[in-house]
Every structure is written in structure tokens, then in C-alpha cells.
Scaffold this motif. Structure first.
Motif, mmCIF file in Angstrom:
data_model
loop_
_atom_site.group_PDB
_atom_site.id
_atom_site.type_symbol
_atom_site.label_atom_id
_atom_site.label_comp_id
_atom_site.label_asym_id
_atom_site.label_seq_id
_atom_site.Cartn_x
_atom_site.Cartn_y
_atom_site.Cartn_z
ATOM 1 N N CYS B 22 0.856 -1.191 0.000
ATOM 2 C CA CYS B 22 0.000 0.000 0.000
ATOM 3 C C CYS B 22 0.891 1.240 0.000
ATOM 4 O O CYS B 22 1.859 1.302 0.767
ATOM 5 C CB CYS B 22 -0.885 -0.024 1.243
ATOM 6 N N TRP B 35 -4.706 -2.393 8.681
ATOM 7 C CA TRP B 35 -5.258 -3.245 7.623
ATOM 8 C C TRP B 35 -6.501 -3.962 8.136
ATOM 9 O O TRP B 35 -6.527 -4.484 9.254
ATOM 10 C CB TRP B 35 -4.220 -4.263 7.160
ATOM 11 N N LEU B 73 1.536 -5.665 3.737
ATOM 12 C CA LEU B 73 0.869 -6.689 4.530
ATOM 13 C C LEU B 73 1.322 -8.035 4.009
ATOM 14 O O LEU B 73 1.234 -8.302 2.813
ATOM 15 C CB LEU B 73 -0.654 -6.573 4.396
ATOM 16 N N TYR B 86 -8.887 -6.754 1.055
ATOM 17 C CA TYR B 86 -7.990 -6.246 2.087
ATOM 18 C C TYR B 86 -7.844 -4.740 1.924
ATOM 19 O O TYR B 86 -7.502 -4.245 0.853
ATOM 20 C CB TYR B 86 -6.633 -6.940 2.002
ATOM 21 N N CYS B 88 -6.204 -1.099 3.230
ATOM 22 C CA CYS B 88 -5.137 -0.385 3.914
ATOM 23 C C CYS B 88 -5.693 0.977 4.327
ATOM 24 O O CYS B 88 -6.226 1.702 3.491
ATOM 25 C CB CYS B 88 -3.962 -0.220 2.952
#
Lengths: 116, 113
Positions: B22, B35, B73, B86, B88
Motif C-alpha cells: 500500500c 489493515w 501486509l 484487504y 489499507c
């Protein structure tokens, strides 16, 4: 321990009707948040309660939305009258008061609102 | 608020290590990096949070370089059940982390057998 619960899981209403969504936060969590995701868009913050007080309602889209948290426990989000663009998934989250936790928020499963 | 940029989607296979990066070039001094993971029909779930260097928990690791303009991550040995979106997030925790969260588009991670 029960997590954040939301009711109903899904609601289908006609344009112009009223709908009330309910959120029960985790017991002891002073902070309660509402978010929503409309179709194809990102999850957006709506407002934040600390106990029964509105701490931040900068994300509320307009005055057709009314959130309450009487007694500092569960919260309701009323949409009146509902419009087509209100369709989406409404999430509730809660978090404990500082300094506990990592600032993480615990989300409920969401209520899917469909306005026809 | 610091804007974040993530891949729109990623594919991987079971047993592999997955790294999702990210970018957050305008991260502020008070900002933390967090996250969240979201499965279909569920609310987002907190995975990990960090400020600098490396953080590890039972689920993932978070790597943050010295300039903090990005973060990665890392999910070790993914399984099919790690298929999810997912997110960020970058935000100020100076107030105890009780602010509303700002979600971006997230990364759709698809794990194949």
C-alpha cells in the motif's frame, strides 16, 4: 462474547417509505459508528457516537437520515423518506474507550437496504 | 487524510506467501497504518496495525519502511479462506483511535487451489 449485531440483515422498501436500522454494539463499547457502502462505491463513514452523544456526524448525507443512541447502548438509523440512492449496505461498528485496544473497530455484518 | 493506493486485485495459490503493498506518500507524523479484511456479506475485520518497522501477530505481518510512505501486509501460507478484500487505512490515533475510518477500494485477493 457476542459481537456487533445488526437488524435486519436485509430490508426491501419502496421509495418514499421509512426504514429503521438497528445496531447493538459490543457491551462496554462507548464508541459506535455507522458506515455505508452504496453500489460500486467505497465504504463511507456516516457518524460516530460516544455513549449517547454524537461526536462526529460529518458523513451524514442529508437530513433524511437520523441516528439516535438513547441511553448509550444500541443505536438506530432511520431513513425517512427513503430514496433510490440510499440503497446499499449499512455497517455498524463499535470500539472500546481509549486507552483500551489498538483503536480497532469491530464491525457488524451489515444491513443490506434495497429501495425500489 | 492520507490517501492510500493499493492493487485492485491479486491472485495467488494455497500455501504461498502473499504480500500486498500500500502506498501512502502523504502520511502524517501522527498517522498509524491499519489493515482490515472483509469477506463477502460480512463487515470488515481488523487484521493488524503499525506505526513503523515491523509488526507481527498470529494472522499477518506488517512491514513499514523508515520513510513510512508505504507498507506491506504479508500473509504467510495462504489458504482458500483468505480470499477476501484487504483494505489499507491510514489515520491519526492521537485521539485514541476513535475516529471514523476512511476506506479505499481495497485489494481483492483471490486464492486458488
Amino acid at each position: 462474547e457476542a459481537g456487533v449485531t445488526q437488524f435486519p440483515s436485509h430490508s426491501v422498501i419502496e421509495k418514499g417509505q421509512t426504514v429503521t436500522l438497528r445496531c447493538d454494539p459490543i457491551s462496554g463499547h462507548d464508541n459506535l459508528y455507522w458506515y455505508r457502502r452504496v453500489m460500486g462505491k467505497e465504504i463511507k463513514f456516516l457518524l460516530h457516537f460516544v455513549k449517547e452523544s454524537k461526536q462526529d456526524e460529518s458523513g451524514m448525507p442529508n437530513n433524511r437520515f437520523l441516528a439516535e443512541r438513547t441511553g448509550g447502548t444500541y443505536s438506530t438509523l432511520k431513513v425517512q423518506p427513503a430514496e433510490l440512492e440510499d440503497s446499499g449496505v449499512y455497517f455498524c461498528a463499535s470500539s472500546p474507550p481509549p486507552p483500551f485496544g489498538l483503536g480497532e473497530q469491530f464491525f457488524g455484518p451489515g444491513t443490506r437496504l434495497t429501495v425500489l | 487524510l492520507a490517501k492510500t493506493t493499493q492493487p485492485i486485485s491479486m491472485d495467488s495459490y494455497e500455501g504461498q506467501e502473499v504480500n500486498i503493498t500500500c502506498s501512502h506518500n502523504n502520511i502524517a507524523t501522527n498517522d498509524y497504518i491499519t489493515w482490515y479484511q472483509q469477506f463477502p456479506s460480512q463487515g470488515p475485520r481488523f487484521i493488524i496495525q503499525g506505526y513503523k518497522t515491523k509488526v507481527t501477530n498470529e494472522v499477518a505481518s506488517l512491514f513499514i519502511p523508515a520513510d513510512r510512505k508505504s507498507s506491506t501486509l504479508s500473509l504467510p501460507r495462504v489458504s482458500l479462506s483468505d480470499t477476501a478484500v484487504y483494505y489499507c487505512l491510514v489515520g491519526d490515533r492521537s485521539g485514541g483511535g476513535a475516529d471514523g475510518l476512511t476506506f479505499g477500494k481495497g485489494t481483492h485477493l483471490i486464492i486458488q487451489p
